[in-house]
Design a protein around this motif. Structure first.
Motif, PDB file in Angstrom:
ATOM      1  N   LYS A  54      -2.934   0.394  -7.926  1.00 53.50           N
ATOM      2  CA  LYS A  54      -3.462  -0.698  -8.760  1.00 53.50           C
ATOM      3  C   LYS A  54      -2.410  -1.812  -8.891  1.00 53.50           C
ATOM      4  N   ALA A  55      -1.147  -1.396  -9.092  1.00 49.53           N
ATOM      5  CA  ALA A  55      -0.072  -2.397  -9.241  1.00 49.53           C
ATOM      6  C   ALA A  55       0.109  -3.196  -7.948  1.00 49.53           C
ATOM      7  N   ILE A  56      -0.037  -2.540  -6.804  1.00 44.79           N
ATOM      8  CA  ILE A  56       0.093  -3.244  -5.517  1.00 44.79           C
ATOM      9  C   ILE A  56      -1.023  -4.282  -5.388  1.00 44.79           C
ATOM     10  N   LEU A  57      -2.242  -3.854  -5.727  1.00 47.18           N
ATOM     11  CA  LEU A  57      -3.378  -4.766  -5.564  1.00 47.18           C
ATOM     12  C   LEU A  57      -3.307  -5.907  -6.583  1.00 47.18           C
ATOM     13  N   ASP A  58      -2.847  -5.613  -7.815  1.00 47.36           N
ATOM     14  CA  ASP A  58      -2.734  -6.654  -8.844  1.00 47.36           C
ATOM     15  C   ASP A  58      -1.654  -7.682  -8.501  1.00 47.36           C
ATOM     16  N   SER A  59      -0.527  -7.185  -7.939  1.00 48.66           N
ATOM     17  CA  SER A  59       0.622  -8.084  -7.705  1.00 48.66           C
ATOM     18  C   SER A  59       0.602  -8.726  -6.322  1.00 48.66           C
TER      19      SER A  59
END
Ligand SMILES: Cc1cc2nc3c(=O)[nH]c(=O)nc-3n(C[C@H](O)[C@H](O)[C@H](O)COP(=O)(O)O)c2cc1C
Length: 216
Positions: A54-59
């Motif tokens: 999720k953090a990869i996709l958000d950032s």
């Protein structure tokens, strides 16, 4: 379909990391690989339940590192079995930050790739993330950790969130019987020396209870 055929595939072991908001995320994967050279691109398959995904996709960024054979069960247990929202996985390891302020391990790793997310493919349980490599670094010349080495020498396990999950590993038949009984965590492979295993025992690596241990 004979699923044994999938067991013939070989992999390495990697930690991918990301930063979203003020928080650091990271997890072990066996699915990082180079897919093109010009431009240099990597792909990685991440489980939809992974907060690192999720953090990869958000950032829009991630950092991949190649683990070496010196990585132990504590490191792999931390990054491969715990949740980055619940614990700061990086706090007890030496780290640096890449150009996107993403932390990465500087010990027990051979190389680092910083990436921009260039595309994604929804695969149901997992998302295939394509990363365009923006920066690389060689961190050591130690032999790199293969998936086979992890299972055979370190005797680690694989959680169901890994695409390559094979069920719980059983001790190899050629292993010599131990003088004293030992217990193996069926989730991460951690060995408890001694018998009996206390009923309230919790695995120090993955936090599972005594019911998840098998006598070896
Ligand atoms: C040997 C091994 C291989 C793994 N391979 C993957 C993988 O390729 N993709 C994935 O999403 N998770 C994989 N995992 C599981 C994640 O590392 C694990 O679910 C982790 O706790 C996720 O952390 P997070 O929720 O903080 O992102 C693997 C774990 C291990 C121990």
């Amino acid at each position: 379909m004979n699923i044994q055929a999938f067991f013939k595939l070989s992999y390495g072991l990697y930690v991918i990391s990301a930063r979203s908001g003020e928080k650091n995320y990271g997890c072990v994967v066996n699915t990082l690989q180079q897919v093109t050279a010009e431009p240099p691109m990597l792909s990685v398959a991440v489980n939809k339940n992974s907060v690192t995904a999720k953090a990869i996709l958000d950032s829009g960024h991630f950092c991949g590192t190649v683990l070496t054979e010196t990585a132990d069960l504590n490191l792999i247990g931390t990054f491969g079995f715990k949740n980055s929202e619940a614990v700061d996985k990086f706090e007890s390891f030496s780290t640096k930050e890449d150009e996107n302020q993403i932390p990465y391990l500087t010990e027990h790793v051979a190389a680092r790739y910083s990436c921009d997310v260039a595309g994604t493919l929804d695969l149901g349980t997992h998302i295939l993330i394509i990363g365009k490599v923006t920066e690389t670094e060689i961190l050591s010349d130690e032999p790199v950790m293969t998936y086979d080495y992890y299972h055979r020498v370190i005797k680690g396990g694989t959680p169901p969130t890994a695409p390559s999950y094979k069920g719980n590993l059983k001790p190899k038949t050629e292993e010599k019987p131990e003088k004293t009984a030992r217990w193996r965590c069926k989730i991460c492979g951690y060995i408890y020396d001694g018998d009996p295993l206390p009923a309230d025992y919790l695995c120090p690596i993955c936090g599972q209870g005594a019911d998840k241990f098998e006598k070896i």
